[in-house]
Design an enzyme around this catalytic site. Structure first.
Site, short mmCIF file in Angstrom:
data_model
loop_
_atom_site.label_atom_id
_atom_site.label_comp_id
_atom_site.label_asym_id
_atom_site.label_seq_id
_atom_site.Cartn_x
_atom_site.Cartn_y
_atom_site.Cartn_z
N CYS B 91 0.97 -1.04 0.14
CA CYS B 91 0.17 0.02 0.04
C CYS B 91 0.80 1.16 -0.01
CB CYS B 91 -0.89 0.12 1.27
SG CYS B 91 -0.01 0.06 2.78
N CYS B 94 3.23 1.64 2.88
CA CYS B 94 4.44 0.76 2.92
C CYS B 94 5.48 1.70 2.12
CB CYS B 94 4.18 -0.49 1.97
SG CYS B 94 3.13 -1.53 2.99
N ASP B 498 -1.16 -33.43 -10.58
CA ASP B 498 -0.13 -34.06 -10.08
C ASP B 498 -0.37 -34.06 -8.43
OD1 ASP B 498 2.73 -34.36 -9.15
OD2 ASP B 498 2.53 -32.51 -8.63
N ASP B 670 3.25 -28.82 -10.07
CA ASP B 670 4.13 -27.47 -9.45
C ASP B 670 5.55 -27.73 -9.48
OD1 ASP B 670 4.19 -29.88 -7.97
OD2 ASP B 670 5.13 -28.48 -6.13
N ASP B 674 6.87 -31.64 -13.47
CA ASP B 674 5.65 -31.54 -14.20
C ASP B 674 5.75 -30.69 -15.44
OD1 ASP B 674 4.18 -33.11 -12.17
OD2 ASP B 674 4.18 -31.14 -10.85
#
Lengths: 54, 779
Positions: B91, B94, B498, B670, B674
């Site tokens: 934001c 920050c 997976d 992931d 894969d």
């Protein structure tokens, strides 16, 4: 109709000024961080005083 | 302090990061307490009144910071400049905190953070190594800094977006100023011939350069499509705009009733606005992906001739070099183990959920994570020749094949363009030869037909839906990586999962069994010493146990402390008949106990699988893990079709077989193992926390921990597809009315403008309905 001789160029010059301003702002990166700029205007505090070096 | 005063109801928000904590505690962790003290010490507590980051997002991360000093560039003399990517920048507050905290350092010249790109540009005067101090300051505040990678730079310095914005500015200027003249011609019925000629020339003076410059993005895309012997929407737009410009110029020369420069320039402005919005929505997702990837970048510690470790980029490593791999670090190159046996988590490369002990001299593929002590390995292949690079090359092939996918809008255009050109050509010939008009006059109705069909509605119809959908998905943590992803996702009919890291979270969960709470506490005291997933699972089940200091770890076997042993059956002198992950615990004079685990499913895996099935998709699991582990997970989520022990090649082959059989498989994975299957699939989704290669191969990346985002994304994609079709149909209906009018020469620029504007408005309003559907998900 004589007024056109002044009014049309005047309208065009004003429009070109605006276009020039937009292109300048674009080139100088002012459209890079739209989200940041939106919230940045709310922060007007002066930076905290730098601590003197020991 | 406002945050402290508010701490009277239970539970309260952590005074730094906002996560829920139980009073009387003010902070969720020591890191937050230190960060709060730091912020207060700098007199920057205004931050807490302005903060709007999600709760818990600012919790300082104990991850050791990457070396940053080498990324700093010398600017002049002893002035250094460093470009960093900051994660956790959520934001405006920050941004303010980061800039103010850095500005408080005496040697910082300037610190500027950009919220959109998460980029921090830092300049300081003094030694280069100050970079580390700045990074640690940011780390203590709860922000993690990594060097700005080339991928981030590409995503941030978006030349094409800037070019579109420039073209839009020019087109908008041109359209408004041409309109100034055109309106005068439309209403000035008593205008003299000469004045009208002056007006036409003025319009040409503004309109022609505008058409030439602002239309460039369309002309370029049209040219490249024509070179590939295809017709796309941009061909139709280019022909329409250029023909209108030419016809208007001819009308200017012969001082006709109207010129059409206003139509051409307004059309360009509208289309450019649509395209720019589309680009910006996609750019946001692209930057978020680059950010995820940058977090996985790192340096390798190479041992030099003197035996000292030096940090070098991965690309600098040659075969035969020795590299250090710390505990918990990921191996980035193929290497063999030099000395002591090591324990490696291979889940990213093979899909096995439990780490494997690897003997000295055995090769380990890049992507494995060191679960034991720090160790030295000999690199067998440079990064450019290793197993990761081989997968990368495979993926490039797959990406090219996927690039040939023709979108629905382009398929519509390839039918539409010839028809429109035919109608325009026939109109011209009909008026010129049939009715005996001069050719310049015959051009007017012909080009009128071109511009009124010129796909304002059509060209905005699809991007408008895409912008709204991509934006809605982004807010729910789904990043859309490829422009055709939504369309392919809408068309999938089969989902291949997976298991490890996709359906499961990769964490192990303790099952209830024949052990007492004191057994658990005693075992957990040993388990604290290890980072083995089963030991972690044990500690997670019994967190409040102090660490025993006399624990000795036998990698791949178990733990030992004062006669007590915790580990695999053989290590503890037991025999185990099941293949369920088990930790045995033996103590002198006590009954041995077995702690049984299972790879914990993601909390919403069952719901997500049910939702996918409700969408009419068939499901299967293809995993590299053991039969028992896969079957258990499959049973829990309710998928019958499973393949266990599948190597990466087998996964890819399964996808290829499905595609050869005419199916449209969606691969969800992931790991590095894969990536091949993800690349081959009709559409691919990277699961939360996926490896960089898997993310690179996917069309969509799930950023939140929830798997439920996947069925939601498919539903959104289908809905977007339906809306896009509606929009195209709607703009075709407009043409059915407008084209006959144009062909018969009854169209004036004013009517054309009204028709085009109202059809664009209708499709945009229809596209906005995609957002409304978004609201229904959150329930």
């Amino acid at each position: 109709m004589d007024a056109l001789i002044i009014l049309v160029p005047a309208a065009l010059v004003l429009g070109l000024l605006g276009l020039g301003g937009f292109l300048w702002a674009l080139r100088s990166g002012q459209y890079e961080d739209l989200d940041g700029a939106a919230s940045r205007i709310l922060f007007d505090d002066p930076p905290p005083p730098k601590e003197p070096k020991p | 302090m406002t945050a402290r005063l508010a701490a009277n109801a239970a539970p309260v928000a952590c005074a730094h990061c906002g996560a829920a904590v139980q009073p009387p505690a003010l902070f969720c962790c020591g890191g937050c307490e230190a960060a709060h003290a730091l912020v207060a010490g700098l007199h920057l507590d205004a931050f807490y009144r302005r903060r709007s980051a999600p709760d818990g997002a600012l919790r300082p991360d104990p991850t050791p910071p990457v070396t940053l000093a080498t990324a700093a560039e010398a600017e002049a003399g002893d002035v250094w400049r460093l470009e960093l990517m900051l994660t956790g920048l959520h934001c405006g507050a920050c941004v303010w905190l980061v800039e103010q905290a850095l500005a408080a350092e005496p040697d910082v010249l300037s610190a500027r953070a950009a919220l959109t790109t998460r980029r921090l540009t830092l300049r300081w005067r003094g030694p280069r190594d100050r970079a580390e101090a700045f990074a640690s300051l940011l780390g203590r505040l709860g922000f993690r800094a990594v060097p700005f990678t080339p991928a981030c730079l590409r995503a941030a310095d978006d030349v094409e977006t800037r070019m579109l914005a420039r073209s839009l500015g020019i087109a908008a200027f041109g359209a408004m100023n041409v309109m100034l003249v055109s309106v005068a011609v439309w209403v000035g019925g008593d205008m003299g011939e000469q004045t009208r000629a002056l007006m036409h020339w003025l319009a040409a003076l503004i309109g022609l350069p505008t058409i030439a410059v602002a239309g460039l993005p369309f002309y370029r895309s049209a040219l490249s499509a024509l070179r590939a012997r295809r017709l796309n929407m941009d061909v139709a737009i280019s022909i329409g705009v250029l023909a209108t410009g030419a016809m208007s110029l001819s009308e200017t020369f012969r001082n006709g009733r109207f010129t059409w420069f206003d139509g051409a320039t307004t059309l360009l402005a509208l289309l450019l606005a649509g395209r720019l919005l589309d680009r910006m929505a996609r750019g946001r997702a692209g930057r978020a992906m680059a950010e995820l990837l940058a977090l996985q970048e790192g340096v390798v510690r190479r041992l030099n001739a003197a035996g000292q470790a030096e940090e070098v980029p991965v690309a600098a490593i040659r075969p035969g070099d020795l590299v250090m791999l710390g505990a918990g670090e990921r191996l980035r190159l193929d290497a063999t183990l030099l000395a002591a046996p090591g324990l490696f988590d291979l889940s990213a490369t093979t899909g096995e959920s439990l780490p494997r002990a690897i003997a000295a001299g055995v090769a380990v593929a890049a992507g494995a994570v060191n679960m034991g002590r720090a160790m030295v390995l000999r690199v067998t292949a440079a990064a450019a020749d290793g197993s990761l690079a081989a997968i990368g090359r495979l993926l490039e092939h797959a990406a090219q094949a996927r690039g040939k996918f023709v979108t629905f809008a382009d398929r519509a255009a390839s039918l539409y363009v010839p028809v429109v050109l035919l109608v325009a050509g026939a109109t011209f010939l009909g008026w010129w030869l049939g009715m005996g008009l001069p050719w310049q006059a015959a051009l007017v109705p012909a080009v009128g037909a071109l511009i009124v069909t010129c796909p304002c509605g059509l060209a905005i119809a699809v991007p408008a839906v895409q912008v709204v959908t991509v934006g809605a998905l982004f807010r729910r943590g789904v990043l859309v990586a490829s422009p055709t992803a939504l369309e392919r996702l809408a068309e999938v009919d089969h989902v291949v999962f997976d298991k490890t890291g996709t359906l499961t979270s990769g964490r192990h969960e303790l099952h209830p069994g024949a052990w007492t709470a004191s057994d658990l506490r005693a075992a957990a005291a040993l388990a604290r010493a290890s980072r083995h997933p089963l030991a972690r699972g044990l500690v997670a089940a019994c967190a409040a146990v102090p660490l025993r200091l006399d624990v000795e770890e036998h990698p791949g076997e178990g733990l030992e402390a004062g006669g007590a042993r915790l580990g695999r059956a053989a290590f503890c002198g037991m025999v185990d008949s099941t293949d369920q992950p088990t930790l045995w615990f033996t103590r002198p004079g006590r009954q041995p106990v077995a702690f049984r685990f299972s790879d914990a499913l993601r909390p919403d895996a069952v719901a997500a699988v049910a939702a996918l099935r409700a969408l009419g998709l068939s499901l299967e699991i293809v995993s590299g893990d053991t039969q028992g582990a896969v079957a258990a997970a499959a049973k829990a989520v309710g998928i019958a079709d499973i393949t266990a022990g599948a190597m990466p090649q087998a996964k890819a082959a399964r996808i290829a077989a499905l595609r050869a059989a005419g199916r449209r498989p969606l691969m969800v994975g992931d790991g590095i193992n894969d990536a091949g299957a993800l690349g081959l699939a009709y559409a691919a989704v990277a699961a939360p926390g996926a490896q960089d290669l898997a993310q690179g191969a996917a069309d969509l990346v799930l950023r939140t921990e929830a798997l439920m985002a996947l069925p939601e994304a498919i539903r959104a994609a289908r809905r977007a597809q339906a809306l896009a079709r509606q929009n195209i149909a709607m703009s075709l209906v407009y043409n059915v009315i407008a084209v006959p009018a144009a062909v018969l020469g009854m169209l004036t620029p004013l009517v054309a403008a009204a028709v085009m504007a109202s059809s664009s408005l209708a499709v945009i309003l229809n596209a906005l309905r995609a957002e409304r559907m978004g609201a229904a998900w959150t329930r």
